[in-house]
Design a protein around this motif. Structure first.
Motif, PDB file in Angstrom:
ATOM      1  N   MET A 176       0.837  -1.209   0.000  1.00  0.00           N
ATOM      2  CA  MET A 176       0.000   0.000   0.000  1.00  0.00           C
ATOM      3  C   MET A 176       0.864   1.248   0.000  1.00  0.00           C
ATOM      4  O   MET A 176       0.562   2.230  -0.695  1.00  0.00           O
ATOM      5  CB  MET A 176      -0.911   0.010   1.231  1.00  0.00           C
ATOM      6  CG  MET A 176      -2.086  -0.941   1.175  1.00  0.00           C
ATOM      7  SD  MET A 176      -3.218  -0.690   2.573  1.00  0.00           S
ATOM      8  CE  MET A 176      -4.269   0.613   1.929  1.00  0.00           C
ATOM      9  N   GLU A 177       1.938   1.222   0.784  1.00  0.00           N
ATOM     10  CA  GLU A 177       2.835   2.383   0.847  1.00  0.00           C
ATOM     11  C   GLU A 177       3.518   2.623  -0.488  1.00  0.00           C
ATOM     12  O   GLU A 177       3.771   3.769  -0.867  1.00  0.00           O
ATOM     13  CB  GLU A 177       3.859   2.171   1.955  1.00  0.00           C
ATOM     14  CG  GLU A 177       3.249   2.231   3.347  1.00  0.00           C
ATOM     15  CD  GLU A 177       4.241   1.921   4.452  1.00  0.00           C
ATOM     16  OE1 GLU A 177       3.909   2.119   5.628  1.00  0.00           O
ATOM     17  OE2 GLU A 177       5.368   1.471   4.140  1.00  0.00           O
ATOM     18  N   GLU A 178       3.828   1.530  -1.221  1.00  0.00           N
ATOM     19  CA  GLU A 178       4.398   1.681  -2.562  1.00  0.00           C
ATOM     20  C   GLU A 178       3.362   2.265  -3.523  1.00  0.00           C
ATOM     21  O   GLU A 178       3.703   3.050  -4.410  1.00  0.00           O
ATOM     22  CB  GLU A 178       4.879   0.319  -3.080  1.00  0.00           C
ATOM     23  CG  GLU A 178       6.062  -0.258  -2.315  1.00  0.00           C
ATOM     24  CD  GLU A 178       6.371  -1.692  -2.724  1.00  0.00           C
ATOM     25  OE1 GLU A 178       5.679  -2.215  -3.633  1.00  0.00           O
ATOM     26  OE2 GLU A 178       7.275  -2.292  -2.131  1.00  0.00           O
ATOM     27  N   CYS A 179       2.111   1.861  -3.322  1.00  0.00           N
ATOM     28  CA  CYS A 179       1.026   2.321  -4.193  1.00  0.00           C
ATOM     29  C   CYS A 179       0.716   3.801  -3.962  1.00  0.00           C
ATOM     30  O   CYS A 179       0.407   4.532  -4.910  1.00  0.00           O
ATOM     31  CB  CYS A 179      -0.215   1.471  -3.939  1.00  0.00           C
ATOM     32  SG  CYS A 179      -1.754   2.153  -4.557  1.00  0.00           S
ATOM     33  N   VAL A 180       0.777   4.233  -2.695  1.00  0.00           N
ATOM     34  CA  VAL A 180       0.435   5.615  -2.351  1.00  0.00           C
ATOM     35  C   VAL A 180       1.640   6.270  -1.668  1.00  0.00           C
ATOM     36  O   VAL A 180       1.709   6.327  -0.437  1.00  0.00           O
ATOM     37  CB  VAL A 180      -0.798   5.667  -1.419  1.00  0.00           C
ATOM     38  CG1 VAL A 180      -1.280   7.097  -1.272  1.00  0.00           C
ATOM     39  CG2 VAL A 180      -1.913   4.772  -1.928  1.00  0.00           C
ATOM     40  N   PRO A 181       2.623   6.742  -2.429  1.00  0.00           N
ATOM     41  CA  PRO A 181       3.832   7.320  -1.840  1.00  0.00           C
ATOM     42  C   PRO A 181       3.515   8.487  -0.906  1.00  0.00           C
ATOM     43  O   PRO A 181       2.605   9.289  -1.165  1.00  0.00           O
ATOM     44  CB  PRO A 181       4.616   7.805  -3.074  1.00  0.00           C
ATOM     45  CG  PRO A 181       4.080   7.006  -4.214  1.00  0.00           C
ATOM     46  CD  PRO A 181       2.642   6.767  -3.902  1.00  0.00           C
ATOM     47  N   GLY A 182       4.231   8.522   0.199  1.00  0.00           N
ATOM     48  CA  GLY A 182       4.057   9.621   1.144  1.00  0.00           C
ATOM     49  C   GLY A 182       3.085   9.330   2.263  1.00  0.00           C
ATOM     50  O   GLY A 182       2.954  10.132   3.195  1.00  0.00           O
ATOM     51  N   PHE A 183       2.401   8.175   2.200  1.00  0.00           N
ATOM     52  CA  PHE A 183       1.449   7.811   3.249  1.00  0.00           C
ATOM     53  C   PHE A 183       1.908   6.517   3.929  1.00  0.00           C
ATOM     54  O   PHE A 183       2.358   5.595   3.263  1.00  0.00           O
ATOM     55  CB  PHE A 183       0.040   7.614   2.669  1.00  0.00           C
ATOM     56  CG  PHE A 183      -0.604   8.889   2.207  1.00  0.00           C
ATOM     57  CD1 PHE A 183      -1.448   9.601   3.050  1.00  0.00           C
ATOM     58  CD2 PHE A 183      -0.352   9.392   0.938  1.00  0.00           C
ATOM     59  CE1 PHE A 183      -2.042  10.778   2.622  1.00  0.00           C
ATOM     60  CE2 PHE A 183      -0.935  10.564   0.498  1.00  0.00           C
ATOM     61  CZ  PHE A 183      -1.785  11.269   1.350  1.00  0.00           C
ATOM     62  N   LYS A 184       1.779   6.457   5.244  1.00  0.00           N
ATOM     63  CA  LYS A 184       2.150   5.278   6.004  1.00  0.00           C
ATOM     64  C   LYS A 184       0.946   4.353   6.135  1.00  0.00           C
ATOM     65  O   LYS A 184      -0.184   4.805   6.326  1.00  0.00           O
ATOM     66  CB  LYS A 184       2.644   5.654   7.403  1.00  0.00           C
ATOM     67  CG  LYS A 184       3.938   6.441   7.409  1.00  0.00           C
ATOM     68  CD  LYS A 184       5.123   5.598   6.928  1.00  0.00           C
ATOM     69  CE  LYS A 184       5.487   4.527   7.930  1.00  0.00           C
ATOM     70  NZ  LYS A 184       6.667   3.736   7.493  1.00  0.00           N
ATOM     71  N   ALA A 185       1.205   3.058   6.020  1.00  0.00           N
ATOM     72  CA  ALA A 185       0.157   2.056   6.219  1.00  0.00           C
ATOM     73  C   ALA A 185       0.490   1.220   7.450  1.00  0.00           C
ATOM     74  O   ALA A 185       1.628   1.193   7.909  1.00  0.00           O
ATOM     75  CB  ALA A 185       0.034   1.163   4.987  1.00  0.00           C
ATOM     76  N   SER A 186      -0.508   0.540   7.971  1.00  0.00           N
ATOM     77  CA  SER A 186      -0.330  -0.254   9.185  1.00  0.00           C
ATOM     78  C   SER A 186      -1.164  -1.520   9.102  1.00  0.00           C
ATOM     79  O   SER A 186      -2.191  -1.555   8.421  1.00  0.00           O
ATOM     80  CB  SER A 186      -0.741   0.564  10.416  1.00  0.00           C
ATOM     81  OG  SER A 186      -0.824  -0.238  11.576  1.00  0.00           O
ATOM     82  N   THR A 187      -0.722  -2.559   9.801  1.00  0.00           N
ATOM     83  CA  THR A 187      -1.601  -3.715   9.948  1.00  0.00           C
ATOM     84  C   THR A 187      -2.762  -3.323  10.860  1.00  0.00           C
ATOM     85  O   THR A 187      -2.639  -2.427  11.696  1.00  0.00           O
ATOM     86  CB  THR A 187      -0.874  -4.911  10.573  1.00  0.00           C
ATOM     87  OG1 THR A 187      -0.432  -4.564  11.892  1.00  0.00           O
ATOM     88  CG2 THR A 187       0.316  -5.333   9.733  1.00  0.00           C
ATOM     89  N   ILE A 188      -3.878  -3.989  10.703  1.00  0.00           N
ATOM     90  CA  ILE A 188      -5.047  -3.686  11.529  1.00  0.00           C
ATOM     91  C   ILE A 188      -4.733  -3.945  12.997  1.00  0.00           C
ATOM     92  O   ILE A 188      -5.123  -3.175  13.881  1.00  0.00           O
ATOM     93  CB  ILE A 188      -6.265  -4.513  11.072  1.00  0.00           C
ATOM     94  CG1 ILE A 188      -6.596  -4.197   9.604  1.00  0.00           C
ATOM     95  CG2 ILE A 188      -7.478  -4.227  11.954  1.00  0.00           C
ATOM     96  CD1 ILE A 188      -7.680  -5.067   9.010  1.00  0.00           C
ATOM     97  N   HIS A 189      -4.007  -5.030  13.266  1.00  0.00           N
ATOM     98  CA  HIS A 189      -3.652  -5.361  14.651  1.00  0.00           C
ATOM     99  C   HIS A 189      -2.837  -4.244  15.303  1.00  0.00           C
ATOM    100  O   HIS A 189      -3.082  -3.865  16.455  1.00  0.00           O
ATOM    101  CB  HIS A 189      -2.868  -6.673  14.702  1.00  0.00           C
ATOM    102  CG  HIS A 189      -3.688  -7.878  14.376  1.00  0.00           C
ATOM    103  ND1 HIS A 189      -3.837  -8.333  13.085  1.00  0.00           N
ATOM    104  CD2 HIS A 189      -4.411  -8.712  15.161  1.00  0.00           C
ATOM    105  CE1 HIS A 189      -4.610  -9.409  13.098  1.00  0.00           C
ATOM    106  NE2 HIS A 189      -4.964  -9.665  14.339  1.00  0.00           N
ATOM    107  N   LYS A 190      -1.884  -3.740  14.562  1.00  0.00           N
ATOM    108  CA  LYS A 190      -1.040  -2.679  15.123  1.00  0.00           C
ATOM    109  C   LYS A 190      -1.839  -1.398  15.319  1.00  0.00           C
ATOM    110  O   LYS A 190      -1.679  -0.687  16.320  1.00  0.00           O
ATOM    111  CB  LYS A 190       0.151  -2.428  14.199  1.00  0.00           C
ATOM    112  CG  LYS A 190       1.249  -1.597  14.830  1.00  0.00           C
ATOM    113  CD  LYS A 190       2.514  -1.650  13.997  1.00  0.00           C
ATOM    114  CE  LYS A 190       3.662  -0.922  14.701  1.00  0.00           C
ATOM    115  NZ  LYS A 190       4.915  -1.008  13.927  1.00  0.00           N
ATOM    116  N   PHE A 191      -2.700  -1.090  14.370  1.00  0.00           N
ATOM    117  CA  PHE A 191      -3.537   0.099  14.469  1.00  0.00           C
ATOM    118  C   PHE A 191      -4.432   0.030  15.703  1.00  0.00           C
ATOM    119  O   PHE A 191      -4.658   1.037  16.388  1.00  0.00           O
ATOM    120  CB  PHE A 191      -4.382   0.228  13.197  1.00  0.00           C
ATOM    121  CG  PHE A 191      -5.380   1.347  13.217  1.00  0.00           C
ATOM    122  CD1 PHE A 191      -4.967   2.663  13.051  1.00  0.00           C
ATOM    123  CD2 PHE A 191      -6.733   1.094  13.398  1.00  0.00           C
ATOM    124  CE1 PHE A 191      -5.886   3.708  13.069  1.00  0.00           C
ATOM    125  CE2 PHE A 191      -7.658   2.126  13.412  1.00  0.00           C
ATOM    126  CZ  PHE A 191      -7.229   3.433  13.252  1.00  0.00           C
TER     127      PHE A 191
END
Length: 711
Positions: free
Chosen positions: A385-400
């Motif tokens: 996801m981060e590669e798809c949308v540069p500049g935005f951080k993604a997280s696993t649901i568990h970590k979130f």
């Protein structure tokens, strides 16, 4: 022939599996009757822990003839005689038993000071070890904690072995129930099943029956019915099971044929609010309530009054104009519909533009002042996801959700106003995880679920993506057209053909190779050189082998060992069972270590106490021996384990050992994991069988009905 309480000395450990705790020992033959075992040494087999060369033991067991190891004693119980007085025995016990914190050098220091009293000192007054130069407070604390566990385990062992319970079960009881194990067993042995999912009803039932519980005991019947229902639900990833099938399985497990017992037990469980009976289906109440909760929140979100002016027209038009290629009509419509609705599903095959739409939506929402949250069930999908949308951080649901040990102790964050949540790989969502996520939704939160409906659904209970789509109650954007950017990809082309049920021919293109081979040997002769070549070019972390099965010559077990042997020349560590450099996979969620089921890494170090794995995180993850069942070799993985991940190079191998997993969804999901190149090696007709077999048993769930209800 039985042998009881025989004392002897271990000559050597012939074989030992650290994960199963099963092994083979060669011991001094101290039997008085030498008519069966005439040699100087005899063989013992069974489950044990902490045994070491030269230790004194006492064992009981039965005669058994093994085709490979010959005549032997199959252990029913075994214990170390910790009071053995020889120097070697004492040092071995201190340094190599289950007591942690004492290595050989410290054991020697302890022996030099306390001689034959060393074991007694360590077990009963470990604090005096501080008097020895080189042994500090941290070591003593580790020893104390280990001794506490050792003594508790010893009491449990004594209780269970008197009932004839094998050590493998005792070990599970201790691991799953800890210090409460003995208390639970003595009070209501069947309540152990409420505390663990890793023990079978028969294992617990065996303990109960040996301790005098009657076959018609009500606790036994209730525990059996709950166990059977949970097992069937877990096996099919459903939230309930049909009553006739449940009754049949229950009576078989109980060993009775009286249906009235089933009816009476079911009624008791309904009264106790453990299960719900509806339309001849029995649901676990926890799952039933969870699906109802999900439906309530989704319906609330979809019925909100639309707030105008949140999305600026100029931002939308500029974002579409800024794309390096023209969006097709389907993509443009999907963007507008997702902006207009508070709950949306974005689905489509590989190459249909899901990533393109996601990028556009994220940018539009961000520029219009929304708080954007990017989530996925797996770590690898978040990185994508981060590669798809540069500049935005993604997280696993568990970590979130700040999950610590389980979903029950999650601490969902408080979301700010105007938040939009994107959930990638939503086909993998189960009801418990999705419900916990929905619990933090505020009055104006938006949710967009992104996934491929043709991929395998979640391993856990529920069918979120499909139920939402089929309910007709949420906005669904289905992308059909393959984008121009993807039209040159044979991977995407063949994924599409397979998904539509069209047979494919053998081929050899720049990015897709498909070949049928007559025998296992032919498959391996084709596979091995290409695998070695691709790993040299790309590194083995970027090359993944995917198969449907775990068993068989072309299953994960055999292939993983084979690849480890040809690829990794390091010696296998006897204690941990892995080599330095082995590719491994985490099998369970470990919230303390922030490592989750399906993540892969490399064994980076092994010392006396721990095996270390580099998962590409800031720190290596360390595993003690008792956590070895959390790992498995990962050169080869099943399709289910690879879902949510992508790899530059993928090898898909299909075996004809069974039709059970030769299913279209399995093949489609496996091939779609490849980004740059896919090798498909198949035994004759296996690919055709997959394509022809679109059967995937419908799951029994309630979410769709709850969403469609009138009131």
């Amino acid at each position: 022939m039985e042998y009881n309480n025989i004392k002897t000395k271990v000559e050597r450990i012939v074989y030992y599996n650290q994960q199963s705790k099963w092994g083979i020992l060669s011991v001094n033959n101290t039997l008085e009757d030498k008519s069966v075992f005439k040699d100087l040494f005899l063989t013992l087999s069974g489950n044990f822990e902490g045994i070491y060369t030269d230790c004194e033991i006492e064992y009981s067991g039965d005669f058994k003839s093994h085709p490979k190891y010959g005549n032997q004693v199959e252990l029913s119980k075994i214990k170390i005689l910790a009071d053995a007085n020889s120097k070697d025995s004492i040092i071995n016990f201190l340094s190599r038993s289950t007591i942690k914190g004492i290595h050989v050098q410290n054991a020697l220091k302890i022996y030099n000071k306390y001689k034959e009293k060393s074991v007694d000192v360590v077990l009963n007054t470990p604090e005096v070890l501080l008097e020895i130069n080189g042994i500090g407070s941290k070591t003593v604390e580790k020893v104390k904690k280990s001794i506490e566990n050792y003594k508790k385990m010893e009491e449990l062992i004594n209780y269970c072995t008197n009932l004839g319970i094998p050590y493998s079960v005792i070990y599970k009881l201790d691991k799953e129930l800890g210090q409460d194990a003995l208390k639970i067993l003595k009070r209501n042995v069947y309540s152990a099943l409420d505390h663990t999912d890793n023990m079978t009803f028969r294992q617990i039932d065996d303990i109960a029956l040996k301790s005098g519980v009657a076959l018609d005991n009500k606790d036994r019947a209730q525990a059996c019915l709950m166990y059977v229902l949970k097992s069937k639900v877990a096996l099919e990833s459903s939230t309930g099971y049909t009553s006739p099938e449940l009754r049949e399985a229950f009576l078989k497990e109980m060993g009775i044929n009286t249906s009235i017992v089933y009816t009476a037990t079911l009624n008791v469980l309904i009264e106790r609010e453990k299960v719900i009976l509806e339309s001849n289906r029995v649901y676990l109440k926890e799952y039933y309530d969870t699906e109802y909760f999900i439906a309530e929140l989704i319906l609330q979100m979809t019925s909100r009054e639309k707030v105008k002016g949140l999305i600026k027209r100029e931002v939308l038009e500029q974002e579409m104009a800024d794309f390096p290629f023209d969006l097709n009509d389907g993509q443009k419509l999907a963007i507008k519909k997702c902006l207009l609705n508070d709950v949306s599903v974005l689905t489509g095959a590989p190459g249909s533009g899901k990533s393109t739409i996601t990028k556009a939506l994220v940018n539009i929402y961000h520029r219009c002042g929304f708080n954007v949250v990017l989530l996925s069930p797996t770590g690898k999908a978040t990185r994508r996801m981060e590669e798809c949308v540069p500049g935005f951080k993604a997280s696993t649901i568990h970590k979130f959700l700040k999950v610590k040990r389980s979903l029950k102790d999650a601490e969902p964050p408080v979301l700010p106003p105007k938040t939009v949540i994107f959930i990638d790989e939503s086909s993998m969502l189960d009801i418990m995880l999705f419900a916990k996520l929905l619990g933090c939704v505020e009055h104006d939160t938006k949710i967009i679920l992104i996934g491929d409906i043709h991929q395998l659904p979640s391993v856990q209970a529920g069918n979120i993506l499909q139920d939402l789509i089929k309910s007709g109650k949420v906005n669904v954007c289905t992308l059909i057209d393959i984008t121009r950017q993807s039209q040159d990809s044979n991977i995407i082309k063949y994924c599409s053909e397979i998904n539509h049920g069209n047979y494919i021919d053998e081929c050899n293109t720049h990015d897709f190779i498909y070949e049928e081979l007559a025998t296992d040997e032919d498959v391996m002769n084709k596979f091995v050189p290409n695998y070695i070549e691709e790993t040299k070019l790309h590194g083995f972390n970027n090359v993944q082998v995917i198969v449907p099965y775990k068993k068989g010559e072309l299953g994960t077990h055999k292939l993983n060992e084979y690849i480890s042997d040809i690829y990794n020349s390091n010696e296998k560590d006897e204690t941990f069972g892995y080599k330095l450099g082995d590719k491994v996979m985490q099998l369970v969620n470990n919230y303390d270590k922030d490592i989750f089921n399906g993540e892969t890494g490399v064994v980076s170090n092994i010392d006396e106490d721990y095996l270390y794995v580099d998962f590409g995180k800031e720190d290596e993850i360390q595993y003690p021996t008792e956590e070895m069942d959390n790992l498995t070799l990962a050169y080869v993985s099943t399709t289910h384990k690879c879902q949510g991940s992508e790899y530059p190079i993928v090898f898909v191998i299909l075996d004809d050992m069974s039709n059970f997993l030769l299913i279209r969804k399995i093949l489609y999901t496996a091939i779609s994991r490849g980004k740059k190149k896919v090798y498909l090696y198949s035994k004759p007709f296996c690919v055709d069988r997959c394509i022809n077999n679109d059967y995937y048993k419908d799951r029994i769930t309630k979410l769709k009905q709850f969403l469609q209800r009138e009131n």
